[in-house]
Design a protein around this motif. Sequence first.
Motif, mmCIF file in Angstrom:
data_model
loop_
_atom_site.group_PDB
_atom_site.id
_atom_site.type_symbol
_atom_site.label_atom_id
_atom_site.label_comp_id
_atom_site.label_asym_id
_atom_site.label_seq_id
_atom_site.Cartn_x
_atom_site.Cartn_y
_atom_site.Cartn_z
ATOM 1 N N CYS A 126 45.799 -88.236 -15.405
ATOM 2 C CA CYS A 126 46.654 -88.111 -16.593
ATOM 3 C C CYS A 126 47.919 -87.323 -16.281
ATOM 4 O O CYS A 126 49.007 -87.673 -16.751
ATOM 5 C CB CYS A 126 45.884 -87.449 -17.738
ATOM 6 S SG CYS A 126 44.630 -88.512 -18.493
ATOM 7 N N VAL A 127 47.798 -86.264 -15.482
ATOM 8 C CA VAL A 127 48.975 -85.486 -15.088
ATOM 9 C C VAL A 127 49.918 -86.360 -14.271
ATOM 10 O O VAL A 127 51.117 -86.401 -14.527
ATOM 11 C CB VAL A 127 48.576 -84.219 -14.291
ATOM 12 C CG1 VAL A 127 49.779 -83.590 -13.611
ATOM 13 C CG2 VAL A 127 47.898 -83.210 -15.199
ATOM 14 N N GLU A 128 49.372 -87.051 -13.288
ATOM 15 C CA GLU A 128 50.205 -87.888 -12.423
ATOM 16 C C GLU A 128 50.911 -88.994 -13.197
ATOM 17 O O GLU A 128 52.021 -89.395 -12.847
ATOM 18 C CB GLU A 128 49.368 -88.461 -11.284
ATOM 19 C CG GLU A 128 48.960 -87.399 -10.288
ATOM 20 C CD GLU A 128 48.005 -87.897 -9.214
ATOM 21 O OE1 GLU A 128 47.497 -89.031 -9.311
ATOM 22 O OE2 GLU A 128 47.755 -87.125 -8.269
ATOM 23 N N PHE A 151 41.571 -78.305 -10.771
ATOM 24 C CA PHE A 151 42.631 -79.260 -10.545
ATOM 25 C C PHE A 151 42.870 -79.332 -9.055
ATOM 26 O O PHE A 151 43.354 -78.374 -8.463
ATOM 27 C CB PHE A 151 43.897 -78.811 -11.283
ATOM 28 C CG PHE A 151 44.983 -79.842 -11.296
ATOM 29 C CD1 PHE A 151 44.868 -80.964 -12.091
ATOM 30 C CD2 PHE A 151 46.119 -79.683 -10.535
ATOM 31 C CE1 PHE A 151 45.863 -81.923 -12.120
ATOM 32 C CE2 PHE A 151 47.124 -80.627 -10.550
ATOM 33 C CZ PHE A 151 46.990 -81.751 -11.347
ATOM 34 N N ASP A 152 42.516 -80.447 -8.459
ATOM 35 C CA ASP A 152 42.656 -80.606 -7.026
ATOM 36 C C ASP A 152 43.591 -81.774 -6.765
ATOM 37 O O ASP A 152 43.293 -82.919 -7.115
ATOM 38 C CB ASP A 152 41.285 -80.868 -6.405
ATOM 39 C CG ASP A 152 41.267 -80.651 -4.916
ATOM 40 O OD1 ASP A 152 42.249 -80.102 -4.372
ATOM 41 O OD2 ASP A 152 40.262 -81.013 -4.276
ATOM 42 N N ASN A 158 54.173 -79.191 -7.746
ATOM 43 C CA ASN A 158 53.854 -78.230 -8.800
ATOM 44 C C ASN A 158 53.906 -78.915 -10.159
ATOM 45 O O ASN A 158 54.730 -79.801 -10.385
ATOM 46 C CB ASN A 158 54.852 -77.070 -8.816
ATOM 47 C CG ASN A 158 54.690 -76.145 -7.636
ATOM 48 O OD1 ASN A 158 53.672 -76.163 -6.956
ATOM 49 N ND2 ASN A 158 55.691 -75.335 -7.395
ATOM 50 N N VAL A 159 53.045 -78.466 -11.049
ATOM 51 C CA VAL A 159 53.039 -78.934 -12.433
ATOM 52 C C VAL A 159 53.362 -77.720 -13.293
ATOM 53 O O VAL A 159 52.604 -76.752 -13.322
ATOM 54 C CB VAL A 159 51.666 -79.527 -12.830
ATOM 55 C CG1 VAL A 159 51.662 -79.927 -14.294
ATOM 56 C CG2 VAL A 159 51.315 -80.705 -11.925
ATOM 57 N N VAL A 179 51.797 -78.775 -21.048
ATOM 58 C CA VAL A 179 52.240 -79.325 -19.763
ATOM 59 C C VAL A 179 53.730 -79.607 -19.901
ATOM 60 O O VAL A 179 54.171 -80.284 -20.813
ATOM 61 C CB VAL A 179 51.477 -80.608 -19.399
ATOM 62 C CG1 VAL A 179 51.995 -81.189 -18.090
ATOM 63 C CG2 VAL A 179 49.982 -80.320 -19.305
ATOM 64 N N GLY A 180 54.511 -78.991 -18.991
ATOM 65 C CA GLY A 180 55.951 -79.038 -19.136
ATOM 66 C C GLY A 180 56.625 -80.008 -18.283
ATOM 67 O O GLY A 180 57.724 -80.362 -18.353
#
Length: 180
Positions: A126-128, A151-152, A158-159, A179-180
């Motif tokens: 989801c982050v990616e 989180f690996d 960097n997030v 999440v910025g």
Amino acid sequence: MGKLLYSVTMSLDGFIAGPDGDMSWLTEHLGPNPVVDDLIGDIGALLVGNRTYGGDDPHRGDPEKEGKAFGGGWDGPQFVLTHRPPSRPVPGVTFAGDLATAVAESRAAAGDKYVNVLGADVARQCVEAGELDEVLTIVVGVLLGDGVRLFDRPGGANVRLERIRVDELPHATNLWFRVG
């Protein structure tokens, strides 16, 4: 549409599950947490990774809580991201073969409530994909030494996270970020 929130309890050394996904360590750290109690009512759907869906349960052996989201404190639609759905339907569970479908369907089901993301790998995906909105990490005072990291992302960038709130409890600390 609802926001995607990755909520998780983590050991002080950064693990959300022990070796082989063992969740038994978590049981003694599931004390009262008003933030989580309030959050449960704001969850409209779950987006769960396949390993988490079929994995260990911190409520194993408790017939009233085992196999139930938040130990039975929440009930609603679940969306499992997997390339290997079961051959038989599971009531209340939708299996999706790709992230975009799983996110779209879980957001639609959640309405204006949160989609609660469960599972380190699906949270990373989801982050990616730029889909994760918030992270709530509940840090408890234990060192596991090994297991599944919060989180690996080897080789990842960097997030950036923006702190929304911090709550100190006698047995844990809640860290909530955008999440910025």
